[in-house]
Design a protein around this motif. Structure first.
Motif, PDB file in Angstrom:
ATOM      1  N   GLU A 683       0.782  -1.322  -0.196  1.00 45.60           N
ATOM      2  CA  GLU A 683       0.048   0.009  -0.033  1.00 45.60           C
ATOM      3  C   GLU A 683       0.905   1.288   0.039  1.00 45.60           C
ATOM      4  O   GLU A 683       0.432   2.483  -0.258  1.00 45.60           O
ATOM      5  CB  GLU A 683      -1.039  -0.083   1.044  1.00 45.60           C
ATOM      6  N   ILE A 684       2.044   1.172   0.403  1.00 46.57           N
ATOM      7  CA  ILE A 684       2.979   2.375   0.496  1.00 46.57           C
ATOM      8  C   ILE A 684       4.101   2.233  -0.248  1.00 46.57           C
ATOM      9  O   ILE A 684       4.573   1.160  -0.821  1.00 46.57           O
ATOM     10  CB  ILE A 684       3.358   2.618   2.086  1.00 46.57           C
ATOM     11  N   SER A 685       4.900   3.343  -0.398  1.00 44.86           N
ATOM     12  CA  SER A 685       6.140   3.405  -1.058  1.00 44.86           C
ATOM     13  C   SER A 685       7.096   3.671  -0.439  1.00 44.86           C
ATOM     14  O   SER A 685       7.103   4.666   0.458  1.00 44.86           O
ATOM     15  CB  SER A 685       6.036   4.418  -2.364  1.00 44.86           C
ATOM     16  N   TYR A 686       7.969   2.827  -0.155  1.00 47.28           N
ATOM     17  CA  TYR A 686       9.335   3.310   0.803  1.00 47.28           C
ATOM     18  C   TYR A 686      10.736   2.963  -0.006  1.00 47.28           C
ATOM     19  O   TYR A 686      10.710   1.964  -0.568  1.00 47.28           O
ATOM     20  CB  TYR A 686       9.377   2.297   1.926  1.00 47.28           C
ATOM     21  N   GLU A 687      11.500   4.066   0.007  1.00 46.27           N
ATOM     22  CA  GLU A 687      12.407   4.161  -0.674  1.00 46.27           C
ATOM     23  C   GLU A 687      13.883   3.652  -0.088  1.00 46.27           C
ATOM     24  O   GLU A 687      14.594   3.207  -0.820  1.00 46.27           O
ATOM     25  CB  GLU A 687      12.688   5.438  -1.494  1.00 46.27           C
ATOM     26  N   LYS A 688      13.787   3.661   1.231  1.00 46.12           N
ATOM     27  CA  LYS A 688      15.123   3.155   1.730  1.00 46.12           C
ATOM     28  C   LYS A 688      15.141   1.768   2.036  1.00 46.12           C
ATOM     29  O   LYS A 688      14.447   1.018   1.669  1.00 46.12           O
ATOM     30  CB  LYS A 688      15.112   3.867   3.209  1.00 46.12           C
ATOM     31  N   GLU A 689      16.497   1.253   2.297  1.00 47.22           N
ATOM     32  CA  GLU A 689      16.523  -0.329   2.489  1.00 47.22           C
ATOM     33  C   GLU A 689      16.072  -0.746   4.012  1.00 47.22           C
ATOM     34  O   GLU A 689      16.028   0.155   4.917  1.00 47.22           O
ATOM     35  CB  GLU A 689      18.275  -0.332   2.587  1.00 47.22           C
ATOM     36  N   ILE A 690      15.736  -1.864   3.608  1.00 47.76           N
ATOM     37  CA  ILE A 690      14.901  -2.560   5.083  1.00 47.76           C
ATOM     38  C   ILE A 690      15.329  -4.044   5.133  1.00 47.76           C
ATOM     39  O   ILE A 690      15.642  -4.725   4.113  1.00 47.76           O
ATOM     40  CB  ILE A 690      13.609  -2.133   4.804  1.00 47.76           C
ATOM     41  N   LEU A 716      10.307 -10.079  -1.167  1.00 42.18           N
ATOM     42  CA  LEU A 716      10.603  -9.599  -2.433  1.00 42.18           C
ATOM     43  C   LEU A 716       9.196  -9.578  -3.438  1.00 42.18           C
ATOM     44  O   LEU A 716       9.602  -9.007  -4.654  1.00 42.18           O
ATOM     45  CB  LEU A 716      11.550 -10.513  -3.208  1.00 42.18           C
ATOM     46  N   LYS A 717       8.191  -9.761  -2.862  1.00 40.48           N
ATOM     47  CA  LYS A 717       6.998  -9.461  -3.838  1.00 40.48           C
ATOM     48  C   LYS A 717       6.775  -8.054  -3.627  1.00 40.48           C
ATOM     49  O   LYS A 717       6.127  -7.587  -4.584  1.00 40.48           O
ATOM     50  CB  LYS A 717       5.803 -10.438  -3.399  1.00 40.48           C
ATOM     51  N   VAL A 718       7.020  -7.486  -2.667  1.00 41.14           N
ATOM     52  CA  VAL A 718       6.651  -6.007  -2.496  1.00 41.14           C
ATOM     53  C   VAL A 718       7.748  -4.864  -2.308  1.00 41.14           C
ATOM     54  O   VAL A 718       7.517  -3.959  -2.225  1.00 41.14           O
ATOM     55  CB  VAL A 718       5.668  -5.906  -1.284  1.00 41.14           C
ATOM     56  N   LEU A 719       9.187  -5.507  -2.087  1.00 37.41           N
ATOM     57  CA  LEU A 719      10.330  -5.051  -1.983  1.00 37.41           C
ATOM     58  C   LEU A 719      11.251  -5.280  -3.317  1.00 37.41           C
ATOM     59  O   LEU A 719      11.384  -6.255  -3.544  1.00 37.41           O
ATOM     60  CB  LEU A 719      10.875  -5.076  -0.763  1.00 37.41           C
ATOM     61  N   HIS A 720      12.104  -4.185  -3.740  1.00 38.44           N
ATOM     62  CA  HIS A 720      13.046  -4.349  -4.595  1.00 38.44           C
ATOM     63  C   HIS A 720      14.333  -5.030  -4.027  1.00 38.44           C
ATOM     64  O   HIS A 720      14.434  -4.828  -2.783  1.00 38.44           O
ATOM     65  CB  HIS A 720      13.480  -3.080  -5.323  1.00 38.44           C
ATOM     66  N   PRO A 721      14.764  -6.007  -4.639  1.00 42.03           N
ATOM     67  CA  PRO A 721      15.870  -6.819  -4.056  1.00 42.03           C
ATOM     68  C   PRO A 721      17.017  -5.797  -3.910  1.00 42.03           C
ATOM     69  O   PRO A 721      17.824  -6.292  -2.690  1.00 42.03           O
ATOM     70  CB  PRO A 721      16.495  -7.633  -5.443  1.00 42.03           C
ATOM     71  N   ARG A 722      17.189  -4.539  -4.304  1.00 40.69           N
ATOM     72  CA  ARG A 722      18.313  -3.833  -4.020  1.00 40.69           C
ATOM     73  C   ARG A 722      18.061  -3.076  -2.618  1.00 40.69           C
ATOM     74  O   ARG A 722      18.913  -2.334  -2.105  1.00 40.69           O
ATOM     75  CB  ARG A 722      18.571  -2.747  -5.086  1.00 40.69           C
ATOM     76  N   GLN A 723      16.845  -3.055  -2.330  1.00 41.36           N
ATOM     77  CA  GLN A 723      16.498  -2.656  -0.899  1.00 41.36           C
ATOM     78  C   GLN A 723      16.393  -3.677   0.318  1.00 41.36           C
ATOM     79  O   GLN A 723      16.798  -3.238   1.315  1.00 41.36           O
ATOM     80  CB  GLN A 723      14.687  -2.177  -0.949  1.00 41.36           C
ATOM     81  N   LYS A 768      15.968   4.110  -8.193  1.00 42.74           N
ATOM     82  CA  LYS A 768      15.931   5.327  -7.578  1.00 42.74           C
ATOM     83  C   LYS A 768      14.772   5.583  -6.750  1.00 42.74           C
ATOM     84  O   LYS A 768      14.780   6.435  -5.818  1.00 42.74           O
ATOM     85  CB  LYS A 768      15.561   6.613  -8.656  1.00 42.74           C
ATOM     86  N   ARG A 769      13.961   4.602  -6.474  1.00 45.47           N
ATOM     87  CA  ARG A 769      12.690   4.586  -5.696  1.00 45.47           C
ATOM     88  C   ARG A 769      12.238   3.159  -5.566  1.00 45.47           C
ATOM     89  O   ARG A 769      12.737   2.274  -6.251  1.00 45.47           O
ATOM     90  CB  ARG A 769      11.694   5.623  -6.260  1.00 45.47           C
ATOM     91  N   THR A 770      11.357   2.916  -4.581  1.00 50.97           N
ATOM     92  CA  THR A 770      10.676   1.815  -4.494  1.00 50.97           C
ATOM     93  C   THR A 770      10.084   1.123  -5.822  1.00 50.97           C
ATOM     94  O   THR A 770       9.464   1.981  -6.439  1.00 50.97           O
ATOM     95  CB  THR A 770       9.679   1.412  -3.425  1.00 50.97           C
ATOM     96  N   THR A 771      10.361   0.035  -5.979  1.00 47.45           N
ATOM     97  CA  THR A 771       9.834  -0.512  -7.173  1.00 47.45           C
ATOM     98  C   THR A 771       9.065  -1.900  -6.426  1.00 47.45           C
ATOM     99  O   THR A 771       9.903  -2.828  -6.084  1.00 47.45           O
ATOM    100  CB  THR A 771      10.755  -1.073  -8.225  1.00 47.45           C
ATOM    101  N   HIS A 772       7.688  -2.116  -6.938  1.00 49.08           N
ATOM    102  CA  HIS A 772       7.113  -3.328  -6.528  1.00 49.08           C
ATOM    103  C   HIS A 772       7.177  -4.404  -7.402  1.00 49.08           C
ATOM    104  O   HIS A 772       6.832  -4.066  -8.615  1.00 49.08           O
ATOM    105  CB  HIS A 772       5.592  -3.163  -6.091  1.00 49.08           C
ATOM    106  N   ILE A 773       7.757  -5.470  -7.329  1.00 43.50           N
ATOM    107  CA  ILE A 773       7.947  -6.516  -8.290  1.00 43.50           C
ATOM    108  C   ILE A 773       7.063  -7.786  -7.785  1.00 43.50           C
ATOM    109  O   ILE A 773       6.808  -7.773  -6.671  1.00 43.50           O
ATOM    110  CB  ILE A 773       9.423  -6.876  -8.574  1.00 43.50           C
TER     111      ILE A 773
END
Length: 773
Positions: A683-690, A716-723, A768-773
């Motif tokens: 539901e949200i966009s989070y750009e930082k790493e977690i 990894l369904k909702v966070l980019h692997p780089r995060q 550059k920002r969160t990508t939902h994959i």
């Protein structure tokens, strides 16, 4: 005559006898019969102390073998499906729900309102059929009556709060489940009534939160249903931790007494009492003694407060008591023989708070002159502390003042920092790490004890700590972790360790309080101005870094957690105390950075637990928390990566605040809550790493590789692997070496498998920002 009462008493014993018995049982060193005998002895001793002090209404059933919320769930047969093949009456089943076993994970654990106590979250299906398995309150009531001739006040968690704190059903099923529970509560109360109980305390702390009119109507219906089935027993509806918003409706509920918090209400309960009065057919249980802090009260002020109350409520309809259960404070000051007199004399733990309640009650019943000497003694003790040099550090006070109109912030925005840090650290995709602490074996604890007693010199102790650091740096490298930790072997507790190295803190020997299960903490006492005079962590962390080419994280505890996990002075605001702590940590972070430690974790596991229960008060608290964290961390260079960690809270409610902390990487518990937080990222966009914890460290079970692969893949369904960082959900201090090694090995292997999954994640761009994959 006004009566005195207690809402609840600490269950752990003066020297943690409760904890020691539990852990001996879990290790199979004592039998169940021996455990139950020890627990009964502790209960009887605690009841006798309250009786000897002269408390009129003594609680029974506030004792627990683990947690009072779990007690309620098990009493009504509401156990998770994965444990239903076990004997629901068995003690082992009870502990398995709380701790897990080889075949099933434990139930979720989270904060009890805005405290550092953790409760086990009940899991209830919509079609559940609760039954009264055993009336535990009746057992405790009869025990007190038979052994000590105490007609105790049984204590039970109310049905509305119990369900509000539960999970597993949809909101639409709440009323249906409540209707199934209420007859069982009536059965419990009727059995107590038949046994001769005069009062029963029904705890509904949910009434101190922000509720809707629909909620209030529901509460009215519940207590109308209960009251009409009772004849002689009196019901005391107890609230605490805040004021009640719907004052007129609450005090008019169909019960015999209402318990209100007159300490943490910020004056609202008292204002409402003066404005609207109090029903003439009810008893008011006035919580005027602070049940959550450890300072002697200004009894003159408390007497004035009580005089205002009795202008609205007859003395014979008044009960004097603490603001909440004394579960949240240590047992007694009498065992503390090493504190400075001017500090010790200003302290009041559970037993001393009962003395204060007795003084206030006697004053109301027999006249102030009968307690005048005690009032003067209290006043003199407080004044000695006020005048001490520790509360008048002008350098610290000036530094805090200099930040009054300054907003701390990092030099570069996060996207720029992220690129700089990726280039600086050169970590692989899905970097693996741990949260901070490694197993504290009996050997480590014994060594620390020998050093503290003076049996070991500093040189011998330092050599021992370095030996453990060396062994675990090597073990972490063999396991294959990407970012290492030094293990915190020199640290007794994540707050106490820092407090011992800062001015303005004091420490006790036996002032323990329960945090969760058998886990007890000994909060520092912040009694003066906080100042840093020399580095606290540099020696051990730089030594660890010298042993490896891999990155070693610096590990600190954040300002909000140090505040929330300490007993804090009350003569200045909490925010001012927090700023003093933050400025001390700012200096420590600079020490680390100057010694080439550029990945620094500043843990804030207690950030959310201090959140006010009232919605309208939460923004101010969160803004102050963000300010303090940034004050501590924002002065670093762009390549220095700031991590933070939080655990066991409802994070979805404060994700915006987490983002505002501007930490480069945050790790959050999700394993025990079965990954529910992950849904928030849909539901949200989070750009930082977690890092979302991929396994639960509070259970002795070692999760399989496949289980952790599934947990990583789900994230990894909702966070980019780089995060995404891969880590356990909390520190490993309480786990054994073999299980820790096995679990971390499986975690690293699970990460390797996900990284190599058909090469999918091998060459992804840095987003550059969160990508939902």
């Amino acid at each position: 005559m006004t009566k005195s009462s207690t809402i609840g008493y600490p269950r752990i014993g003066e020297k943690r006898e409760w904890k020691k018995a539990l852990e001996q049982f879990w290790k199979e060193n004592i039998t169940e019969t021996e455990l139950l005998t020890e627990m009964k002895s502790l209960r009887i001793n605690d009841l006798k102390k309250q009786k000897d002090i002269g408390i009129d209404l003594i609680p029974v059933g506030d004792f627990s073998m683990y947690d009072q919320v779990l007690d309620t769930a098990v009493m009504f047969g509401l156990i998770p499906d994965r444990f239903k093949h076990q004997d629901e009456k068995a003690l082992q089943t009870y502990f398995d729900i709380a701790r897990g076993n080889d075949k099933a994970v434990a139930s979720e654990m989270t904060k009890w309102f805005n405290t550092n106590y953790h409760y086990i979250v009940p899991e209830i299906e919509a079609d559940a059929e609760p039954t009264l398995v055993e009336n535990r309150l009746l057992h405790y009531f009869q025990e007190a009556k038979e052994k000590l001739a105490i007609n105790g006040k049984p204590v039970i968690l109310g049905p509305v709060t119990f369900l509000k704190l539960s999970k597993g059903f949809e909101k639409k099923d709440f009323n249906k489940l409540l209707k199934k529970l209420v007859p069982l509560y009536i059965q419990v109360l009727q059995e107590l009534e038949n046994a001769g109980a005069e009062w029963v305390q029904i705890d509904e702390p949910i009434l101190a939160t922000t509720l809707t009119e629909e909620d209030i109507t529901l509460v009215k219906d519940v207590y109308q249903s209960i009251q009409q089935e009772l004849s002689s027993i009196k019901t005391l509806l107890q609230t605490y931790f805040e004021a009640v918003d719907h004052y007129e409706e609450i005090v008019s509920l169909p019960v015999d007494g209402i318990g209100l918090d007159f300490v943490h209400d910020e004056g609202a309960n008292l204002d409402n009492l003066k404005k609207y009065g109090f029903p003439e057919d009810k008893t008011l249980a006035a919580g005027v003694i602070n049940g959550r802090n450890i300072w002697r009260e200004n009894l003159d002020i408390k007497l004035s407060q009580l005089e205002t109350i009795i202008s609205k409520v007859e003395k014979k309809r008044l009960i004097v008591q603490p603001s909440c259960s004394l579960l949240h404070v240590p047992v007694t000051v009498t065992t503390e023989t090493e504190l400075q007199p001017h500090l010790k004399n200003a302290l009041a733990f559970a037993d001393q708070k009962l003395d204060e309640i007795k003084i206030l009650t006697d004053s109301l019943n027999n006249g102030r002159d009968t307690v005048e000497a005690k009032l003067k003694e209290q006043a003199q003790s407080r004044e000695e502390l006020w005048k001490s040099a520790s509360r008048n550090n002008h350098e610290v006070q000036s530094e805090v003042e200099s930040w009054k109109d300054v907003e701390p912030k990092r030099d570069q925005h996060y996207p720029t920092r992220q690129k700089i840090q990726h280039e600086f650290f050169q970590l692989p995709l899905l970097p693996t790490t741990t949260i901070g602490s490694l197993p504290q074996t009996p050997e480590i604890r014994q060594a620390r004890l020998k050093w503290r007693k003076g049996d070991w010199l500093d040189q011998q102790y330092d050599a021992f700590i370095e030996k453990n650091i060396r062994e675990w740096i090597q073990r972490q490298e063999e396991i294959g972790l990407d970012v290492l930790i030094h293990g915190e072997f020199e640290r007794n507790d994540m707050v106490e360790f820092f407090g011992e190295k800062l001015e303005g803190f004091a420490f006790t020997r036996y002032a323990w309080v329960q945090s969760y299960g058998s886990r007890c903490v000994k909060p520092p006492i912040i009694y003066g101005d906080v100042a840093l005079t020399e580095p606290m962590t540099v020696k051990e962390i730089t030594y660890a870094q010298s042993l490896t080419e891999k990155v070693v994280k610096g590990m600190l505890t954040g300002p909000i957690t140090i505040l929330n996990w300490s007993f804090v002075r009350e003569d200045i605001s909490n925010f001012d105390v927090t700023k003093q702590i933050a400025l001390a940590l700012q200096k420590e972070i600079k020490f680390l950075e100057n010694n080439d430690i550029h990945m620094i974790q500043v843990d804030e596991p207690a950030l959310r637990e201090g959140l006010p229960l009232k919605t309208e008060k939460q923004k101010e608290y969160l803004d102050e928390a963000v300010y303090a964290f940034k004050l501590a961390t924002s002065a670093v260079k762009s390549e220095t990566q700031i991590h933070t960690h939080m655990c066991y809270s409802e994070f979805g409610e404060i994700m915006n605040t987490i983002d505002q902390l501007d930490a480069d990487v945050i790790s959050i518990e999700t394993a025990r809550s079965h990954g529910e937080l992950i849904a928030n990222f849909e539901e949200i966009s989070y750009e930082k790493e977690i890092g979302l914890g991929v396994y639960d460290i509070h259970s002795p079970r070692v999760p399989s590789v496949d289980e952790m692969v599934n947990n990583i893949s789900r994230a990894l369904k909702v966070l980019h692997p780089r995060q995404f960082w891969v880590n356990p959900d909390c520190g490993l201090k309480t786990r054994g070496i073999s299980e820790t090694t096995a679990a971390l090995t499986n975690m690293v292997e699970a990460t390797r498998q996900v990284r190599n999954l058909n090469g999918v994640y091998q060459d992804l761009p840095n987003p550059k920002r969160t990508t939902h994959i």
